[in-house]
Design an enzyme around this catalytic site. Sequence first.
Site, PDB file in Angstrom:
ATOM      1  N   PRO A 164       0.841  -1.210   0.000  1.00 31.90           N
ATOM      2  CA  PRO A 164       0.000   0.000   0.000  1.00 31.90           C
ATOM      3  C   PRO A 164       0.872   1.255   0.000  1.00 31.90           C
ATOM      4  O   PRO A 164       1.782   1.388   0.811  1.00 31.90           O
ATOM      5  CB  PRO A 164      -0.809  -0.116   1.293  1.00 31.90           C
ATOM      6  CG  PRO A 164      -0.783  -1.560   1.636  1.00 31.90           C
ATOM      7  CD  PRO A 164       0.548  -2.067   1.144  1.00 31.90           C
ATOM      8  N   GLU A 165       0.600   2.160  -0.943  1.00 31.90           N
ATOM      9  CA  GLU A 165       1.319   3.423  -1.030  1.00 31.90           C
ATOM     10  C   GLU A 165       0.312   4.551  -0.778  1.00 31.90           C
ATOM     11  O   GLU A 165      -0.806   4.291  -0.343  1.00 31.90           O
ATOM     12  CB  GLU A 165       2.003   3.544  -2.400  1.00 31.90           C
ATOM     13  CG  GLU A 165       2.985   2.386  -2.677  1.00 31.90           C
ATOM     14  CD  GLU A 165       3.669   2.471  -4.039  1.00 31.90           C
ATOM     15  OE1 GLU A 165       3.764   3.574  -4.593  1.00 31.90           O
ATOM     16  OE2 GLU A 165       4.092   1.414  -4.539  1.00 31.90           O
ATOM     17  N   ARG A 168      21.808  15.693  -5.504  1.00 35.21           N
ATOM     18  CA  ARG A 168      21.558  14.308  -5.109  1.00 35.21           C
ATOM     19  C   ARG A 168      22.122  13.368  -6.165  1.00 35.21           C
ATOM     20  O   ARG A 168      21.798  13.474  -7.341  1.00 35.21           O
ATOM     21  CB  ARG A 168      20.050  14.055  -4.929  1.00 35.21           C
ATOM     22  CG  ARG A 168      19.434  14.863  -3.789  1.00 35.21           C
ATOM     23  CD  ARG A 168      20.048  14.543  -2.431  1.00 35.21           C
ATOM     24  NE  ARG A 168      19.885  13.172  -2.046  1.00 35.21           N
ATOM     25  CZ  ARG A 168      18.991  12.736  -1.158  1.00 35.21           C
ATOM     26  NH1 ARG A 168      18.173  13.589  -0.575  1.00 35.21           N
ATOM     27  NH2 ARG A 168      18.944  11.452  -0.850  1.00 35.21           N
ATOM     28  N   ARG A 226       1.754 -10.935   5.942  1.00 39.80           N
ATOM     29  CA  ARG A 226       3.218 -11.043   6.062  1.00 39.80           C
ATOM     30  C   ARG A 226       3.752 -10.539   7.395  1.00 39.80           C
ATOM     31  O   ARG A 226       4.968 -10.579   7.629  1.00 39.80           O
ATOM     32  CB  ARG A 226       3.884 -10.318   4.898  1.00 39.80           C
ATOM     33  CG  ARG A 226       3.557 -11.023   3.585  1.00 39.80           C
ATOM     34  CD  ARG A 226       4.135 -10.315   2.393  1.00 39.80           C
ATOM     35  NE  ARG A 226       5.595 -10.334   2.390  1.00 39.80           N
ATOM     36  CZ  ARG A 226       6.330  -9.872   1.394  1.00 39.80           C
ATOM     37  NH1 ARG A 226       5.750  -9.354   0.332  1.00 39.80           N
ATOM     38  NH2 ARG A 226       7.638  -9.915   1.454  1.00 39.80           N
TER      39      ARG A 226
END
Length: 274
Positions: free
Chosen positions: A2-3, A151, A112
């Site tokens: 789930p995001e 970055r 899980r």
Amino acid sequence: MPELPEVETIKNELPPYIVGHRITSVTLLWDGVVRQPSVEEFYSRLIGQRITEVARRGKYLILGLTSNEVLIIHLKMSGSLLLKPASAEPDKYIRAILHLDKETELHFRDPRKLGAMWLVEDKNAIVGKLGPEPLEADFTPEVLAQRLNNRTAPIKALLCDQAFIAGIGNMYADEALFAARIHPLRLGKSLSQDEVERLHSAIRKTLWSAIGYKGASVDTYFRPGGELGIAHFQFQVAHYLSGKLCPVCGTPIQRIPIRNRGSYFCPKCQRGPS
Ligand SMILES: [Zn+2]
């Protein structure tokens, strides 16, 4: 798994059933789901509280309580929160049950066993170090450009880094990079201004679209009522096995590992690092 769109869907769908309701008792079927405080304190501090609001920060769900504490929930790879009638028989993957007044239960289902709950006074103890919310008005292309400055990590890894930007994971990073036509291995600092603007727009469109489809029910994600989200039917590249064809140009979608996660992209539409 789930995001942001999946957790946002839960945040949108739970309140009518739980806000204003009192937690009358708690059943833990697996103590490991509680990360903070101790299991004994978790019971004693939670029982009797009324739920005042449901909020989201990144992939975390935050339940406000009348004690001004917050119950923070992370679904990790396989978690769901399911609304059930009182005394519903829990299936074997239910790790915790909040029993609410008015004959309702909230089941934390997690095959899980990676999901987690924290009961804390200050939510920032858990979510304070997250990066900006991609759908908030203050997340502008300029903010994204600033954060990419210097970055040297691949852009795919940065998008999945919760301290860089909150809420995005493997699926929606692949989708946003495809929509922005940016190769997942491009270094953060190498993106042009035009690419940053495309990526910013692609992130928002990808997330808003997925919220519209109530999230992606790949693996074990369910909406609170037990329904499936259908955002994955809109995926252009995410979760394809190698050999599927790019919906834009027909080139086979490729899979490469980045930081131990499979990344899917079109090698023609998403030009490689130069
Ligand atoms: Zn293509």
